[in-house]
Design an enzyme around this catalytic site. Structure first.
Site, PDB file in Angstrom:
ATOM      1  CG  ASP A   1      -0.978 -12.498   6.640  1.00  0.00           C
ATOM      2  OD1 ASP A   1      -1.877 -12.044   5.895  1.00  0.00           O
ATOM      3  OD2 ASP A   1      -0.126 -11.778   7.187  1.00  0.00           O
TER       4      ASP A   1
ATOM      5  CG  ASP B   1      13.772  -1.609  12.608  1.00  0.00           C
ATOM      6  OD1 ASP B   1      12.613  -1.219  12.323  1.00  0.00           O
ATOM      7  OD2 ASP B   1      14.571  -0.938  13.277  1.00  0.00           O
ATOM      8  CB  VAL B   2      12.928  -6.771   8.166  1.00  0.00           C
ATOM      9  CG1 VAL B   2      13.457  -7.940   7.348  1.00  0.00           C
ATOM     10  CG2 VAL B   2      11.660  -7.177   8.923  1.00  0.00           C
TER      11      VAL B   2
ATOM     12  CG  PHE C   1       7.465  -9.533  16.463  1.00  0.00           C
ATOM     13  CD1 PHE C   1       6.553  -9.591  17.504  1.00  0.00           C
ATOM     14  CD2 PHE C   1       7.387 -10.502  15.476  1.00  0.00           C
ATOM     15  CE1 PHE C   1       5.597 -10.592  17.572  1.00  0.00           C
ATOM     16  CE2 PHE C   1       6.436 -11.510  15.531  1.00  0.00           C
ATOM     17  CZ  PHE C   1       5.538 -11.545  16.582  1.00  0.00           C
TER      18      PHE C   1
ATOM     19  CE  LYS D   1       9.625 -11.309  10.722  1.00  0.00           C
ATOM     20  NZ  LYS D   1       8.413 -12.115  10.417  1.00  0.00           N
TER      21      LYS D   1
ATOM     22  N   GLY E   1      12.907  -2.904   6.062  1.00  0.00           N
ATOM     23  CA  GLY E   1      11.577  -2.435   6.436  1.00  0.00           C
ATOM     24  C   GLY E   1      11.302  -2.745   7.891  1.00  0.00           C
TER      25      GLY E   1
END
EC number: 2.7.10.2
Length: 390
Positions: free
Chosen positions: A252, A144-145, A142, A161, A138
Site C-alpha cells: 500500500d 481512531d488515531v 480498525f 492507533k 483521524g
C-alpha cells in the site's frame, strides 16, 4: 485475594493480583506469546477469546524446543478457588502459579508441562495508564488515531492507533500482526513502533509522531520545489529498499501512507496490508487502491516485492504531480482496462527530472516484473542523482 471478574463455565478472568504481575501480557496473541517463550519452562499469562465475545485467561508454556502448550485458567464456582484442568486449587491465580513453580508439579498430568521462569513483559508492552490521548487525528481501518502523550520515565508525544472494542477476533489478529511487523523495522525512513498497549480495551499501537502529517497533504497544500520532490523520492526509495531487504511486501505504498517528521523527512507508514513473504495472494482484492496496483496484481491477484516497485513508481508520479490522483480523468475500471489491455502508462508530470522519469518509466513500470530492478539499485541511482543536485 484480588477482586475476581467472573465469567461463565468456570473460566477465570483477570484478577487484581494478575493485572499487576510482570508475567501478565494482556491480549497478546498466541503466535506472539510462543515467540516470547524461548526455553523449556518459560511461561506467561494472557487473555484470549475462547469464543466470540468471551475473553478468558490462559497460560502459555514452552514445553520443548518445538512445542508450546496453552492452558485455560478455571475458577471453581463453589469454592471460588482457581485451578488448571481439575487439579490443585488456590485462592488466587498468583498463588496457584507459585504453587506449581515451587512444587514443580506439571500444569496437567497429560502434558507434563512444568513452569520454571515467568516471562516478564517486554518494554514495548505499554500500560494503558502511561498513555494520555490529546487530539484525534483521524480514523484508521480498525479505529481512531490520536496524538497522545506517553509517560515512561519521561514524556514524549506519540501517535496512537486504536482498535475498537467491538472488533472481531480476526480484526484484532490483523491489528496485532501490523504491530508485530513494525516491531522488526528500524530505519530512519520507516515509521518507528514504540510499543503496544494490550492489557485492556481499546488495544493500541503506539508509534513515533510525525507532526508534519501526510506527504499527500503537504504536496497539495504547499508549493514544493523540484529539489524537495527529488529528496522525497530518494527518501521513499531508501525506506522501501530497506523493507525489500527485510523481506517485507508493503502492498500500500502511496503518498497518503508517507508521513513527514518535524524535519520534513519522509517515513513509510501503514503496515496494515503488509507481510513478510516473497509472495501474497489476495483472491478478493477488496478495498484495494486499484490505481496503485501493478498489472500482475490486477490480473493474477498476486503481490511480490516487484509489485511494490511498480507502486513506488506511482508514488513518484504523485510527488511530481503535486499530489494529484493517478490516471486523472479515468475511473478505476477504465484504469484497469487501459493498463491490462492497452499496456498504458501515464506520462510523467512536466518538470520531472529526466533521470527520475527514466527510473519510473524504464524500470518501475516494466510490464514484466522480472525486468524491474531492485529497490536497492533504484535507491542508489536516485541517491547519486540527488547528491549531484544538492
Amino acid at each position: 485475594m484480588g477482586t475476581v471478574e467472573k465469567s461463565s463455565n468456570n473460566d477465570a478472568s483477570v484478577t487484581d493480583d494478575i493485572r499487576s504481575a510482570e508475567y501478565y501480557h494482556g491480549m497478546v496473541p498466541r503466535q506472539d506469546a510462543e515467540g516470547f517463550l524461548k526455553r523449556e519452562g518459560d511461561f506467561l499469562v494472557r487473555k484470549t477469546e475462547q469464543m466470540p465475545g468471551k475473553v478468558v485467561l490462559a497460560m502459555s508454556v514452552r514445553v520443548t524446543d518445538e512445542l508450546c502448550r496453552h492452558f485455560m485458567l478455571n475458577m471453581d464456582p463453589t469454592s471460588n478457588k482457581f485451578y488448571f484442568e481439575h487439579t490443585h486449587q488456590e485462592s488466587t491465580i498468583s498463588e496457584l502459579i507459585n504453587w506449581h513453580m515451587t512444587t514443580k508439579t506439571p500444569i496437567s498430568a497429560a502434558s507434563g508441562a512444568k513452569i520454571r521462569r515467568p516471562m516478564e513483559r517486554s518494554p514495548w508492552l505499554i500500560n494503558h495508564d502511561s498513555i494520555v490521548a490529546n487530539k484525534k487525528l483521524g480514523e484508521g481501518a480498525f479505529g481512531d488515531v490520536f496524538i497522545a502523550e506517553l509517560d515512561q520515565g519521561g514524556k514524549q508525544e506519540v501517535a496512537v492507533k486504536t482498535m475498537r472494542a467491538e472488533a472481531t477476533r480476526e480484526a484484532r489478529l490483523r491489528f496485532m500482526k501490523e504491530a508485530r511487523l513494525m516491531r522488526k523495522y528500524q530505519h530512519k525512513h520507516v515509521v518507528k513502533l514504540i510499543g503496544v498497549a494490550i492489557h485492556e480495551h481499546p488495544l493500541m499501537i503506539v508509534m513515533e509522531y510525525c507532526p508534519n502529517g501526510s506527504l499527500l497533504s503537504h504536496l497539495k497544500k504547499n508549493k514544493v520545489s523540484l529539489i524537495e520532490k527529488l529528496r522525497f523520492t530518494t527518501e521513499a526509495a531508501d525506506g522501501i529498499a530497506y523493507l525489500e531487504r527485510s523481506k517485507c511486501i508493503h502492498r500500500d505504498i502511496a503518498a497518503r501512507n508517507c508521513l513527514l517528521s518535524a524535519k520534513n523527512e519522509l517515513k513509510i507508514s501503514d503496515f496494515g496490508m503488509s507481510d513478510n513473504k516473497d509472495e501474497i495472494k489476495d483472491e478478493t482484492l477488496e478495498k484495494v487502491p486499484i490505481k496503485w496496483l501493478a498489472p500482475e496484481t490486477m490480473q493474477e491477484k498476486v503481490y511480490t516485492h516487484k509489485t511494490d516497485i511498480w507502486t513506488f513508481g506511482v508514488l513518484v508520479w504523485e510527488i511530481y504531480s503535486d499530489g494529484a490522483e493517478p490516471y486523472p480523468g479515468l475511473t478505476k475500471i477504465q484504469t484497469r482496462a487501459k493498463i491490462v489491455v492497452n499496456d498504458y502508462r501515464m506520462k510523467m508530470p512536466d518538470g520531472t527530472h529526466p533521470t527520475v522519469a527514466d527510473v519510473v518509466t524504464g524500470t518501475c513500470w516494466q510490464k514484466n516484473p522480472e525486468k524491474r530492478s531492485t529497490m536497492d539499485s533504484i535507491h542508489k541511482k536516485l541517491r547519486e542523482f540527488y547528491e549531484s543536485k544538492k
